[in-house]
Design a protein around this motif. Sequence first.
Motif, PDB file in Angstrom:
ATOM      1  N   PRO A 388       0.814  -1.225   0.000  1.00 21.77           N
ATOM      2  CA  PRO A 388       0.000   0.000   0.000  1.00 21.77           C
ATOM      3  C   PRO A 388       0.847   1.275   0.000  1.00 21.77           C
ATOM      4  O   PRO A 388       0.537   2.227  -0.723  1.00 21.77           O
ATOM      5  CB  PRO A 388      -0.835  -0.123   1.277  1.00 21.77           C
ATOM      6  CG  PRO A 388      -0.887  -1.588   1.559  1.00 21.77           C
ATOM      7  CD  PRO A 388       0.438  -2.119   1.116  1.00 21.77           C
ATOM      8  N   ALA A 389       1.925   1.269   0.808  1.00 25.58           N
ATOM      9  CA  ALA A 389       2.775   2.467   0.859  1.00 25.58           C
ATOM     10  C   ALA A 389       3.487   2.688  -0.474  1.00 25.58           C
ATOM     11  O   ALA A 389       3.650   3.827  -0.925  1.00 25.58           O
ATOM     12  CB  ALA A 389       3.792   2.332   1.986  1.00 25.58           C
ATOM     13  N   THR A 390       3.908   1.609  -1.121  1.00 22.46           N
ATOM     14  CA  THR A 390       4.567   1.723  -2.419  1.00 22.46           C
ATOM     15  C   THR A 390       3.621   2.312  -3.458  1.00 22.46           C
ATOM     16  O   THR A 390       3.993   3.215  -4.224  1.00 22.46           O
ATOM     17  CB  THR A 390       5.068   0.343  -2.890  1.00 22.46           C
ATOM     18  OG1 THR A 390       5.954  -0.200  -1.906  1.00 22.46           O
ATOM     19  CG2 THR A 390       5.807   0.454  -4.214  1.00 22.46           C
ATOM     20  N   VAL A 391       2.401   1.821  -3.482  1.00 22.49           N
ATOM     21  CA  VAL A 391       1.414   2.313  -4.445  1.00 22.49           C
ATOM     22  C   VAL A 391       1.106   3.784  -4.186  1.00 22.49           C
ATOM     23  O   VAL A 391       1.032   4.597  -5.118  1.00 22.49           O
ATOM     24  CB  VAL A 391       0.127   1.461  -4.382  1.00 22.49           C
ATOM     25  CG1 VAL A 391      -0.971   2.088  -5.233  1.00 22.49           C
ATOM     26  CG2 VAL A 391       0.415   0.037  -4.845  1.00 22.49           C
ATOM     27  N   ARG A 392       0.924   4.146  -2.914  1.00 19.12           N
ATOM     28  CA  ARG A 392       0.632   5.549  -2.588  1.00 19.12           C
ATOM     29  C   ARG A 392       1.770   6.461  -3.022  1.00 19.12           C
ATOM     30  O   ARG A 392       1.550   7.536  -3.589  1.00 19.12           O
ATOM     31  CB  ARG A 392       0.382   5.702  -1.083  1.00 19.12           C
ATOM     32  CG  ARG A 392      -0.986   5.258  -0.616  1.00 19.12           C
ATOM     33  CD  ARG A 392      -1.284   5.798   0.782  1.00 19.12           C
ATOM     34  NE  ARG A 392      -0.259   5.421   1.756  1.00 19.12           N
ATOM     35  CZ  ARG A 392      -0.287   4.289   2.468  1.00 19.12           C
ATOM     36  NH1 ARG A 392      -1.293   3.422   2.291  1.00 19.12           N
ATOM     37  NH2 ARG A 392       0.655   4.015   3.328  1.00 19.12           N
ATOM     38  N   GLY A 393       2.994   6.041  -2.742  1.00 18.96           N
ATOM     39  CA  GLY A 393       4.135   6.872  -3.102  1.00 18.96           C
ATOM     40  C   GLY A 393       4.276   7.053  -4.596  1.00 18.96           C
ATOM     41  O   GLY A 393       4.552   8.153  -5.090  1.00 18.96           O
ATOM     42  N   LEU A 394       4.087   5.977  -5.356  1.00 23.17           N
ATOM     43  CA  LEU A 394       4.227   6.055  -6.802  1.00 23.17           C
ATOM     44  C   LEU A 394       3.084   6.830  -7.453  1.00 23.17           C
ATOM     45  O   LEU A 394       3.253   7.439  -8.512  1.00 23.17           O
ATOM     46  CB  LEU A 394       4.309   4.650  -7.396  1.00 23.17           C
ATOM     47  CG  LEU A 394       5.595   3.876  -7.079  1.00 23.17           C
ATOM     48  CD1 LEU A 394       5.448   2.418  -7.488  1.00 23.17           C
ATOM     49  CD2 LEU A 394       6.793   4.504  -7.790  1.00 23.17           C
ATOM     50  N   ALA A 395       1.916   6.808  -6.811  1.00 28.55           N
ATOM     51  CA  ALA A 395       0.747   7.493  -7.371  1.00 28.55           C
ATOM     52  C   ALA A 395       0.710   8.974  -7.013  1.00 28.55           C
ATOM     53  O   ALA A 395      -0.055   9.738  -7.618  1.00 28.55           O
ATOM     54  CB  ALA A 395      -0.533   6.815  -6.886  1.00 28.55           C
ATOM     55  N   ASP A 396       1.543   9.388  -6.066  1.00 26.08           N
ATOM     56  CA  ASP A 396       1.500  10.773  -5.598  1.00 26.08           C
ATOM     57  C   ASP A 396       1.861  11.749  -6.720  1.00 26.08           C
ATOM     58  O   ASP A 396       2.854  11.568  -7.424  1.00 26.08           O
ATOM     59  CB  ASP A 396       2.481  10.956  -4.434  1.00 26.08           C
ATOM     60  CG  ASP A 396       2.506  12.377  -3.931  1.00 26.08           C
ATOM     61  OD1 ASP A 396       1.443  12.889  -3.561  1.00 26.08           O
ATOM     62  OD2 ASP A 396       3.599  12.988  -3.946  1.00 26.08           O
ATOM     63  N   ARG A 397       1.053  12.788  -6.876  1.00 27.91           N
ATOM     64  CA  ARG A 397       1.295  13.803  -7.904  1.00 27.91           C
ATOM     65  C   ARG A 397       1.359  15.216  -7.307  1.00 27.91           C
ATOM     66  O   ARG A 397       1.128  16.198  -8.007  1.00 27.91           O
ATOM     67  CB  ARG A 397       0.201  13.743  -8.974  1.00 27.91           C
ATOM     68  CG  ARG A 397       0.229  12.488  -9.821  1.00 27.91           C
ATOM     69  CD  ARG A 397      -0.869  12.495 -10.871  1.00 27.91           C
ATOM     70  NE  ARG A 397      -0.796  11.330 -11.733  1.00 27.91           N
ATOM     71  CZ  ARG A 397      -0.049  11.243 -12.842  1.00 27.91           C
ATOM     72  NH1 ARG A 397       0.688  12.279 -13.208  1.00 27.91           N
ATOM     73  NH2 ARG A 397      -0.044  10.148 -13.576  1.00 27.91           N
ATOM     74  N   SER A 398       1.648  15.324  -6.043  1.00 26.09           N
ATOM     75  CA  SER A 398       1.696  16.641  -5.400  1.00 26.09           C
ATOM     76  C   SER A 398       2.800  17.487  -6.015  1.00 26.09           C
ATOM     77  O   SER A 398       3.807  16.984  -6.512  1.00 26.09           O
ATOM     78  CB  SER A 398       1.919  16.494  -3.898  1.00 26.09           C
ATOM     79  OG  SER A 398       3.114  15.785  -3.627  1.00 26.09           O
ATOM     80  N   ASP A 399       2.607  18.805  -5.967  1.00 26.50           N
ATOM     81  CA  ASP A 399       3.576  19.706  -6.596  1.00 26.50           C
ATOM     82  C   ASP A 399       4.729  20.022  -5.654  1.00 26.50           C
ATOM     83  O   ASP A 399       4.762  19.585  -4.497  1.00 26.50           O
ATOM     84  CB  ASP A 399       2.885  20.977  -7.085  1.00 26.50           C
ATOM     85  CG  ASP A 399       2.247  21.779  -5.941  1.00 26.50           C
ATOM     86  OD1 ASP A 399       2.534  21.497  -4.762  1.00 26.50           O
ATOM     87  OD2 ASP A 399       1.449  22.689  -6.244  1.00 26.50           O
ATOM     88  N   PHE A 400       5.685  20.806  -6.164  1.00 27.57           N
ATOM     89  CA  PHE A 400       6.908  21.102  -5.412  1.00 27.57           C
ATOM     90  C   PHE A 400       6.609  21.908  -4.154  1.00 27.57           C
ATOM     91  O   PHE A 400       7.209  21.655  -3.096  1.00 27.57           O
ATOM     92  CB  PHE A 400       7.893  21.850  -6.309  1.00 27.57           C
ATOM     93  CG  PHE A 400       9.228  22.112  -5.675  1.00 27.57           C
ATOM     94  CD1 PHE A 400      10.013  21.072  -5.208  1.00 27.57           C
ATOM     95  CD2 PHE A 400       9.701  23.407  -5.543  1.00 27.57           C
ATOM     96  CE1 PHE A 400      11.246  21.313  -4.617  1.00 27.57           C
ATOM     97  CE2 PHE A 400      10.940  23.667  -4.962  1.00 27.57           C
ATOM     98  CZ  PHE A 400      11.708  22.615  -4.497  1.00 27.57           C
ATOM     99  N   SER A 401       5.690  22.850  -4.230  1.00 30.57           N
ATOM    100  CA  SER A 401       5.353  23.645  -3.051  1.00 30.57           C
ATOM    101  C   SER A 401       4.801  22.768  -1.940  1.00 30.57           C
ATOM    102  O   SER A 401       5.122  22.961  -0.754  1.00 30.57           O
ATOM    103  CB  SER A 401       4.333  24.732  -3.424  1.00 30.57           C
ATOM    104  OG  SER A 401       4.917  25.683  -4.300  1.00 30.57           O
ATOM    105  N   THR A 402       3.980  21.784  -2.307  1.00 28.85           N
ATOM    106  CA  THR A 402       3.464  20.843  -1.309  1.00 28.85           C
ATOM    107  C   THR A 402       4.602  20.045  -0.694  1.00 28.85           C
ATOM    108  O   THR A 402       4.614  19.777   0.514  1.00 28.85           O
ATOM    109  CB  THR A 402       2.436  19.896  -1.949  1.00 28.85           C
ATOM    110  OG1 THR A 402       1.355  20.664  -2.482  1.00 28.85           O
ATOM    111  CG2 THR A 402       1.893  18.900  -0.937  1.00 28.85           C
ATOM    112  N   GLY A 403       5.575  19.672  -1.519  1.00 26.99           N
ATOM    113  CA  GLY A 403       6.738  18.955  -1.006  1.00 26.99           C
ATOM    114  C   GLY A 403       7.516  19.774   0.006  1.00 26.99           C
ATOM    115  O   GLY A 403       7.975  19.243   1.029  1.00 26.99           O
ATOM    116  N   LEU A 404       7.679  21.070  -0.241  1.00 25.91           N
ATOM    117  CA  LEU A 404       8.385  21.929   0.710  1.00 25.91           C
ATOM    118  C   LEU A 404       7.605  22.057   2.015  1.00 25.91           C
ATOM    119  O   LEU A 404       8.186  22.042   3.106  1.00 25.91           O
ATOM    120  CB  LEU A 404       8.610  23.306   0.095  1.00 25.91           C
ATOM    121  CG  LEU A 404       9.585  23.383  -1.090  1.00 25.91           C
ATOM    122  CD1 LEU A 404       9.660  24.807  -1.630  1.00 25.91           C
ATOM    123  CD2 LEU A 404      10.975  22.892  -0.693  1.00 25.91           C
TER     124      LEU A 404
END
Length: 644
Positions: A388-404
């Motif tokens: 589940p964690a692998t799928v969530r991580g690979l599916a994530d499409r958040s932008d750079f600002s969200t990453g910061l």
Amino acid sequence: MDFLVLPDHPAAQDLVARTPALGAATVIPHASGRPWLLGWWDWGGDGEGAGDAVQVFVSGERRLAVFGHVRLAADRIQSALDGTGSLTDLDGVARSTVGCCHLVASFEGRVRVQGALSTARQVFTVRVAGVTVAAGSPATLAALAEASCDEAALAARLLTPYVPWPLSDRSVWRGVEAVTPGHWLELAPDGTARERRWWQRPAPETPLPQAAAALREALREAVRVRAETAGTLSADLSGGLDSTSLCFVADDVGANTRTYHAVPLDPRNPDHRWAQRAAAHFGETVHHTELAQDHSARLFGLAVGDVDGTDEPDGGEGPLNWRWGGPHLRALSHTAAEAGSRLHLMGLGGDELFGPLPNGLWAMLRTEPRAALPQIRRRQLLNRWSLPATVRGLADRSDFSTGLRTLAGRLTGPPPQRWEVGFGWTGELRMPAWSTPEAVDLVRGALLAEARAGTPPLDGDRFGHQVLEYLAFEGTTIRQTARAMARYGIAWEAPFLDDRVIEAALSVRLSERMPSGRFKPLLAAAMRGIVPQEILDRTDKGEFSAELYEGLARGKGAAVEMCAGLRLAARGLADADALRAALLSPPDQGRYAAHLENTVAVEAWLRSPHTRPALPHTAPPPPPEAPARAAQKTSPTSPLKEAS
């Protein structure tokens, strides 16, 4: 080598006139007669170190200067100087250079200043006297602008394992900032400035054989141009594939090279055996030397030096990324220089270009899904990622600002574990346990400010951003090392960080770049026929925990004493009692040593004279003669080359 770049503006001329310390600089003017380049260098690279080569070309109202070990395309320079195009037309010159350099141009009053993609040669800026001024070193600008320390930038230097972009663009002096990788700086006649993109990451579409051939030629040219400009080379031969490849490339191009291997403290470290095997294959132009184990014992130096920091290596860029390797680097610089080397090669950048990066799988899934799925499954099993964690991580499409913003919320969390999936824009960075709430707030505030501003990533793709961010860290490391070692009369460079090498490496298909049971397949393919096959087939890897723990034990007492007068504590950035407790009872977690390394680097820098930078005080060479119409070779009495 230090230099300043000024706009073609009256205020810049006034700045030079009222700054006595600039009188020690060599001045090269704009066509208007106003100062353009101010430098402290030895023409042609015959002075301190081997990194001082300067070439200047002039044609009418156009000037072009190139600093560094580089081979230029004469026809492109001629066309750019004699044509009617703009500064943007110099993109072709930049894309044709071999080596690593600064490129500075003045065209009819407009100025272009450019460094390397990796930041191995970087451009910094500051506003002073109403105009923007550029330089190759932040300390030069900080001295000119009388800038104070930037507490937020200083606190960010405590982060491990590295300072993320865009915080890494901020120097430790207020107002002094770096130009974004892949961009050049334009200085306008009105004193303003803007960044302009000149480089895009190549699409990863090239099949492995073609990419390997391009990489092979780029590396051969990178080493050859340094041998042509510096003469005798020296190089690390750690036993790892990156440094070993560079040594064999030097052998392949016939460069007179001295290789050095520091014998590991742990006799079971396989790097020693592989270095010996490699040395046995060298030809007559390469001479190998084994350094005694006391060199390895110097790899991790914890002590901060004298209380006043006068023995601290040159910190003209702030705290050193690789500070606690300083004793080894200084000893090696001295040894290599005495043996006649003018330039030392390091394998920095090899892991970033050829090894697995976390976001490679995220990007590959979107470009080559069929090839990605087996590799994702393999990495999932190796790292024990949950499905589940692998799928969530690979599916994530958040932008750079969200990453910061996400990173800002995790600064004091527990260190990530191997089984935790990480495909975000940035690494899992953490502040040390002894950092104060004030220090954490400064870093968090800086990250959130960049997120609110919508600062874009270095590349629109997460893998592209990550590899460029990591390369910029390594570029900073070699740049700092070169500056600190210049006193020994030897330059330090990393050919893997050259623009042409980076382009060749990043062009390969991700499915063929990411290892699938093979170690650094692109580099191995490029080196086939140059590096013996038995070395390319190596499957084990050395590690240096013996050196690390020996260094920690040796420096523990001095580090505890350091806490009594901790400069970081005086600035409210670290808790001296918490640091002392950690030193006396080290926590059982993997990042303790990295946190300690960064903390000691910042503390040592705060104790050094480098927090209050001064402009260089080097006597200028004899005044230059007026250039002739025909192109002339750069010399101490004729520093200008004129394009015919």
